[in-house]
Design an enzyme around this catalytic site. Structure first.
Site, short mmCIF file in Angstrom:
data_model
loop_
_atom_site.label_atom_id
_atom_site.label_comp_id
_atom_site.label_asym_id
_atom_site.label_seq_id
_atom_site.Cartn_x
_atom_site.Cartn_y
_atom_site.Cartn_z
CB CYS A 16 -0.90 0.01 1.24
SG CYS A 16 0.05 -0.07 2.77
C1 LIG Z 1 0.06 -4.89 3.35
S1 LIG Z 1 1.13 -6.19 3.67
C2 LIG Z 1 0.01 -7.53 3.73
C3 LIG Z 1 -0.32 -7.92 5.13
C4 LIG Z 1 -1.22 -9.12 5.26
N1 LIG Z 1 -2.51 -8.93 4.65
C5 LIG Z 1 -1.40 -9.50 6.72
O1 LIG Z 1 -2.52 -9.60 7.20
O2 LIG Z 1 -0.38 -9.66 7.40
C6 LIG Z 1 1.92 -6.43 2.12
C7 LIG Z 1 2.96 -7.54 2.13
O3 LIG Z 1 3.41 -7.78 0.80
C8 LIG Z 1 4.73 -8.27 0.90
N2 LIG Z 1 5.36 -8.19 -0.43
C9 LIG Z 1 5.84 -7.08 -1.05
N3 LIG Z 1 6.31 -7.42 -2.26
C10 LIG Z 1 6.12 -8.75 -2.42
C11 LIG Z 1 6.41 -9.68 -3.46
N4 LIG Z 1 7.01 -9.29 -4.60
N5 LIG Z 1 6.08 -10.98 -3.29
C12 LIG Z 1 5.47 -11.38 -2.14
N6 LIG Z 1 5.20 -10.55 -1.11
C13 LIG Z 1 5.51 -9.25 -1.24
C14 LIG Z 1 5.34 -7.36 1.95
O4 LIG Z 1 6.52 -7.93 2.50
C15 LIG Z 1 4.20 -7.22 2.96
O5 LIG Z 1 4.32 -8.17 3.99
#
Ligand SMILES: C[S@@+](CC[C@H](N)C(=O)[O-])C[C@H]1O[C@@H](n2cnc3c(N)ncnc32)[C@H](O)[C@@H]1O
Length: 397
Positions: free
Chosen positions: A147
């Site tokens: 986000c």
């Molecule tokens: C907003 S958080 C999501 C949190 C989740 N809904 C929870 O309840 O914990 C977004 C997540 O996307 C992960 N992320 C970012 N880029 C990514 C990628 N290329 N592949 C997988 N995960 C990724 C980040 O590390 C982060 O933990």
């Protein structure tokens, strides 16, 4: 709530819906139903999860009510919610080592055995490195795509930077796997930025993938009535390390919102807990909310009784007298004298306010900052659960 066109979904225009909906309530102690969720208890090292025992799940035998995947899984907030209504994660993708460690510490290090007899890890890393064909079939896709580029605080580059672009990974999987429904989560600013233009583009891509959808704006914390918030805060007195330093306290008192209404920054505000930000503790001036610390033993766990509450309100309601929340000397466990009146929420309190169950493990991570960050990034399981329940019922799963 966002559902697939051919599953009788209705397209509802964007609306602001509050948690006044009686079906969406804070549910304490919802349990993670995964059979392996406590299989790694006792692990204290946040450096690696490689040595956590692997559990193999035979998906055909477990016959879940529905199968789901979690893109950008974080610490599994979606999983806590969907497990509770009979779902089963068949694939999760999370790039961050620390979040993956929290995830496997809670749900186990799982491999799934599919109908073709092949085994594969449930949790993988970078989603951009996973080919669509390697993602198993599923009924529901969940994703909290990053986000940062949509947040009010930040450069608001929307879909035009590599974090915003990750939304297109969601589109790729939707087009390739055609799940029956999907549930996405992001910040409220996503729908209003650039006068709705960015959200319009996002909706266009989702429609192009063959879906209709509804969007709701929910507070990121469940509605917490005063008695419940009290009980959230009064268990497990947190360690003295959470006391604000004198520097933090003085900065806080200078801040605009504290001067305007100090009660906004303190727990038990009108009985409603508010959003936790991932920069929760480090951004104490901007984001953090606090719990009062006992000076005389009368409010040991940071919650005042009713009389004291009134007294405190009188002191703090008037900006001029906010100085009256005068700094007093308190002794910490180590015998140090510190001049403090407030402390931060503990990570466990944050988890409770976010609606994570007590069974959700936090003790595997030594660094509190990691936990604040992970919890601040997570979804509120009770809110997702309430939405997902309706989706699953609509799909007759
Ligand atoms: C907003 S958080 C999501 C949190 C989740 N809904 C929870 O309840 O914990 C977004 C997540 O996307 C992960 N992320 C970012 N880029 C990514 C990628 N290329 N592949 C997988 N995960 C990724 C980040 O590390 C982060 O933990």
């Amino acid at each position: 709530m966002i559902t697939c066109e051919d599953e009788n979904a209705t397209l509802t225009s964007l609306q602001n819906t509050s948690l006044a909906d009686p079906s969406i309530t804070f549910i304490p102690n919802i349990r993670v139903k995964s059979p392996s969720c406590i299989s790694t208890r006792g692990k204290q090292d946040d450096a690696t999860y490689k040595d956590i025992q692997t559990v193999t799940i035979d998906i055909e035998k477990t016959k879940p009510r529905f199968r789901f995947i979690e893109l950008f899984a974080g610490i599994g907030g979606f999983r806590v919610a969907l497990d509770a209504i009979g779902g089963r994660t068949v694939f999760a993708s999370e790039i961050g080592d620390a979040a993956r460690f929290t995830y496997v510490s809670n749900f186990g290090r799982e491999r799934i055995c599919g109908s073709n007899g092949q085994e594969r890890d449930v949790l993988v890393g970078d989603i951009t490195e996973v080919e669509t064909k390697d993602i198993p079939e599923h009924d529901v896709l969940t994703a909290g795509f990053p986000c940062q580029s949509f947040c009010k605080v930040g450069d608001r580059t929307a879909l035009n930077d590599e974090r915003g672009e990750l939304f297109f990974e969601v589109v790729r999987v939707l087009k390739g796997k055609k799940p029956k429904a999907f549930i996405l989560e992001n910040v409220a600013n996503l729908v209003t930025m650039e006068d709705g233009r960015v959200f319009g583009i996002i909706k266009g891509h989702l429609e192009d993938a063959g879906y209709t959808h509804s969007a709701f704006s929910y507070p990121s914390t469940p509605t917490t009535p005063p008695p419940l918030l009290r009980s959230i805060l009064t268990q497990d007195p947190p360690p003295p390390s959470l006391l604000l330093t004198t520097h933090q306290l003085s900065k806080l008192k200078e801040s605009y919102t504290f001067k305007k209404n100090p009660l906004w920054r303190i727990a038990n505000v009108n009985g409603r807990a508010r959003t936790l930000m991932s920069s929760y503790k480090s951004g104490y001036v901007m984001y953090s909310e606090f719990v009062r610390v006992s000076m005389d033993g009368a409010e040991e766990n940071g919650v005042l009784d009713e009389e004291a509450e009134k007294e405190f309100s009188k002191l703090t309601a008037d900006s001029e007298t906010s100085q009256n929340t005068e700094i007093k000397k308190v002794k910490t466990e180590s015998g140090d004298e510190r001049a403090l009146t407030l402390r931060f929420y503990s990570p466990r309190e944050c988890a409770r306010i976010m609606g994570f169950p007590e069974s959700y493990r936090l003790d595997h991570v030594k660094n509190e900052g990691t936990l604040y960050h992970q919890l601040g990034n997570a979804v509120c399981p009770p809110v997702v659960e309430a939405i997902a329940r309706r989706v699953i019922e609509a799909l007759e799963l």
